[in-house]
Write a protein that holds these residues in place. Sequence first.
Motif, PDB file in Angstrom:
ATOM      1  N   VAL A 146      14.290  31.151  -7.108  1.00 24.45           N
ATOM      2  CA  VAL A 146      14.906  31.771  -8.281  1.00 24.45           C
ATOM      3  C   VAL A 146      15.703  33.011  -7.874  1.00 24.45           C
ATOM      4  CG1 VAL A 146      14.410  33.012 -10.422  1.00 24.45           C
ATOM      5  CG2 VAL A 146      13.260  30.847  -9.934  1.00 24.45           C
ATOM      6  N   GLU A 147      15.131  33.846  -7.019  1.00 23.02           N
ATOM      7  CA  GLU A 147      15.823  35.076  -6.629  1.00 23.02           C
ATOM      8  C   GLU A 147      17.076  34.785  -5.810  1.00 23.02           C
ATOM      9  OE1 GLU A 147      13.049  37.670  -4.731  1.00 23.02           O
ATOM     10  OE2 GLU A 147      11.943  38.090  -6.583  1.00 23.02           O
ATOM     11  N   VAL A 148      17.002  33.829  -4.890  1.00 15.76           N
ATOM     12  CA  VAL A 148      18.163  33.521  -4.054  1.00 15.76           C
ATOM     13  C   VAL A 148      19.254  32.838  -4.867  1.00 15.76           C
ATOM     14  CG1 VAL A 148      18.973  32.134  -2.100  1.00 15.76           C
ATOM     15  CG2 VAL A 148      16.865  33.467  -1.905  1.00 15.76           C
ATOM     16  N   ALA A 149      18.875  31.903  -5.743  1.00 19.89           N
ATOM     17  CA  ALA A 149      19.875  31.219  -6.567  1.00 19.89           C
ATOM     18  C   ALA A 149      20.617  32.206  -7.459  1.00 19.89           C
ATOM     19  CB  ALA A 149      19.206  30.138  -7.417  1.00 19.89           C
TER      20      ALA A 149
ATOM     21  N   THR B  76      16.076  29.208 -13.421  1.00 21.81           N
ATOM     22  CA  THR B  76      14.676  29.471 -13.730  1.00 21.81           C
ATOM     23  C   THR B  76      13.833  28.405 -13.030  1.00 21.81           C
ATOM     24  OG1 THR B  76      14.669  28.118 -15.737  1.00 21.81           O
ATOM     25  CG2 THR B  76      15.223  30.441 -15.994  1.00 21.81           C
ATOM     26  N   ALA B  77      12.526  28.635 -12.952  1.00 20.55           N
ATOM     27  CA  ALA B  77      11.634  27.669 -12.308  1.00 20.55           C
ATOM     28  C   ALA B  77      10.356  27.531 -13.107  1.00 20.55           C
ATOM     29  CB  ALA B  77      11.313  28.089 -10.878  1.00 20.55           C
TER      30      ALA B  77
ATOM     31  N   VAL C 189      17.459  24.424 -13.131  1.00 22.63           N
ATOM     32  CA  VAL C 189      16.027  24.592 -13.373  1.00 22.63           C
ATOM     33  C   VAL C 189      15.276  23.912 -12.245  1.00 22.63           C
ATOM     34  CG1 VAL C 189      14.108  24.089 -14.924  1.00 22.63           C
ATOM     35  CG2 VAL C 189      16.330  24.701 -15.864  1.00 22.63           C
ATOM     36  N   LEU C 190      14.270  24.584 -11.733  1.00 25.29           N
ATOM     37  CA  LEU C 190      13.498  24.092 -10.599  1.00 25.29           C
ATOM     38  C   LEU C 190      12.087  23.721 -11.040  1.00 25.29           C
ATOM     39  CD1 LEU C 190      14.756  26.957  -8.388  1.00 25.29           C
ATOM     40  CD2 LEU C 190      15.212  24.566  -7.864  1.00 25.29           C
ATOM     41  N   ASP C 191      11.622  22.578 -10.572  1.00 25.98           N
ATOM     42  CA  ASP C 191      10.254  22.135 -10.807  1.00 25.98           C
ATOM     43  C   ASP C 191       9.516  22.255  -9.480  1.00 25.98           C
ATOM     44  OD1 ASP C 191       7.893  20.890 -11.428  1.00 25.98           O
ATOM     45  OD2 ASP C 191       8.772  18.954 -11.965  1.00 25.98           O
ATOM     46  N   VAL C 192       8.763  23.328  -9.325  1.00 27.39           N
ATOM     47  CA  VAL C 192       8.045  23.605  -8.077  1.00 27.39           C
ATOM     48  C   VAL C 192       6.590  23.180  -8.266  1.00 27.39           C
ATOM     49  CG1 VAL C 192       7.390  25.357  -6.401  1.00 27.39           C
ATOM     50  CG2 VAL C 192       9.597  25.520  -7.568  1.00 27.39           C
TER      51      VAL C 192
ATOM     52  N   TYR D 225       9.146  31.181 -13.922  1.00 28.69           N
ATOM     53  CA  TYR D 225       9.801  32.255 -13.171  1.00 28.69           C
ATOM     54  C   TYR D 225      11.259  32.363 -13.607  1.00 28.69           C
ATOM     55  CZ  TYR D 225       5.762  32.182 -10.067  1.00 28.69           C
ATOM     56  OH  TYR D 225       4.483  32.243  -9.570  1.00 28.69           O
ATOM     57  N   THR D 226      11.703  33.589 -13.848  1.00 30.89           N
ATOM     58  CA  THR D 226      13.103  33.795 -14.249  1.00 30.89           C
ATOM     59  C   THR D 226      13.736  34.843 -13.363  1.00 30.89           C
ATOM     60  OG1 THR D 226      12.549  35.566 -15.825  1.00 30.89           O
ATOM     61  CG2 THR D 226      12.510  33.298 -16.642  1.00 30.89           C
TER      62      THR D 226
END
Length: 436
Positions: free
Chosen positions: A222-225, A233-234, A197-200, A435-436
């Motif tokens: 999200v897309e690259v991961a 998700t982010a 999970v990303l915190d942007v 974002y997923t």
Amino acid sequence: MLPQELVRAKRDGGTLDAGDIKAFIAGFEGERVTEGQVAAFAMAVFFRGMERAETVALTEAMRDSGDVLDWSGLDRPIVDKHSTGGVGDNVSLMLAPIVAACGGAVPMISGRGLGHTGGTLDKMEAIPGYSVSPDNQLFRKTVAEVGCAIIGQTGRLAPADKRFYGIRDVTATVESIPLITASILSKKLAAGLQGLVLDVKTGSGAFMAREDDARALAKSLVEVANGAGLKTTALLTDMNQPLASAAGNAVEVRNAVEFLTGTRQDPRLLDVTLGLAGEMLALAGLAASPEAGIAEACRALDDGRAATVFARMVAALGGPADFVERMDAHLPVAPVTIEVRAAQAGVIAEVDTRGLGLSVVALGGGRTRPQDPVDHAVGLTDLAALGATVDAGAPLARVHARTREAAEAAAGQVQAAYRLGDGSAAAGAAVLDRYT
């Protein structure tokens, strides 16, 4: 393809083959590609960008430049979180034990402070005896038995990224979304995760201050991961004011323990921490949805399980066994404390969050050079929140400093970071988008 031809192709706006990108990174590690060629490649990417498949290939190539951790045999799902950095962002200190208390395994490989933002490792090193560089056996043992371990990056995890970043840092090519994406994700992929999970962050205290830039980065990550096979998700979160009411190292650790024990939970910090916990538990299959994950995270906080996991992690990695119960006896305390008071009455209409972060750096709580030592005791506490109404002379913050001179200089910076207005001001939501 020859290295110079790959640089030429990207310079001219071409789309690179995945095999050529991987050979280029392997050549850099094997010294068949020079630093000058890497610098030229970075500049070409900076101006020409990368297609999603190119960024995936670059990410995977940097991941494969060193060790990739294998957690087979562990009976817990492996998940982690990454933040793009902010001020008063001590989320990791609570998030890892919360998720571990709910059944996840969190091998959290974190970094030090960068620029005006605080670093998780610097905060953990405020705890006497705590090792952020355990050997591999102790790292694995802690994750297996406790459920989480917050440590630093080893030299064998994505070493190509470390060299690549050093070149970007001195060639004005850091601010490239494909290169930022590959840098962040190569290390997370090397950690052997099953979910991320990303915190942007966006706002005055974020590296991506403009919301459009932060959204573009969140989408890219999200897309690259996911393109590289890591479920991700982010959350887009607001950094137009410090997340916690404290900024510094020991002061943020104290804030985190108060959060875990229920003594004090800053509202925005609670929203972001629970939001990220819900996403991690859903990705790990430990909750049916992020909303169900948030409910489970709340239970782990309320019944004390999360605080117990944090205490066990600290002890397992060399810290005091009674740290949670007696943190005031263990954490360093700055010798000088002064209050910063509002020069006039009004509503806090704007906060220069970056300015607050830089005041902590000036106190010694951060670095101006990589080799600089950090004073773990200094920082800011009791930071007033955006939208609060204050009287003239009311406290805006408390400065913790090594000397009276340093305290007064920081007080001036803090006062300048707050803009008071006549009307009302709303802080807005802490979590802006998903974002997923």
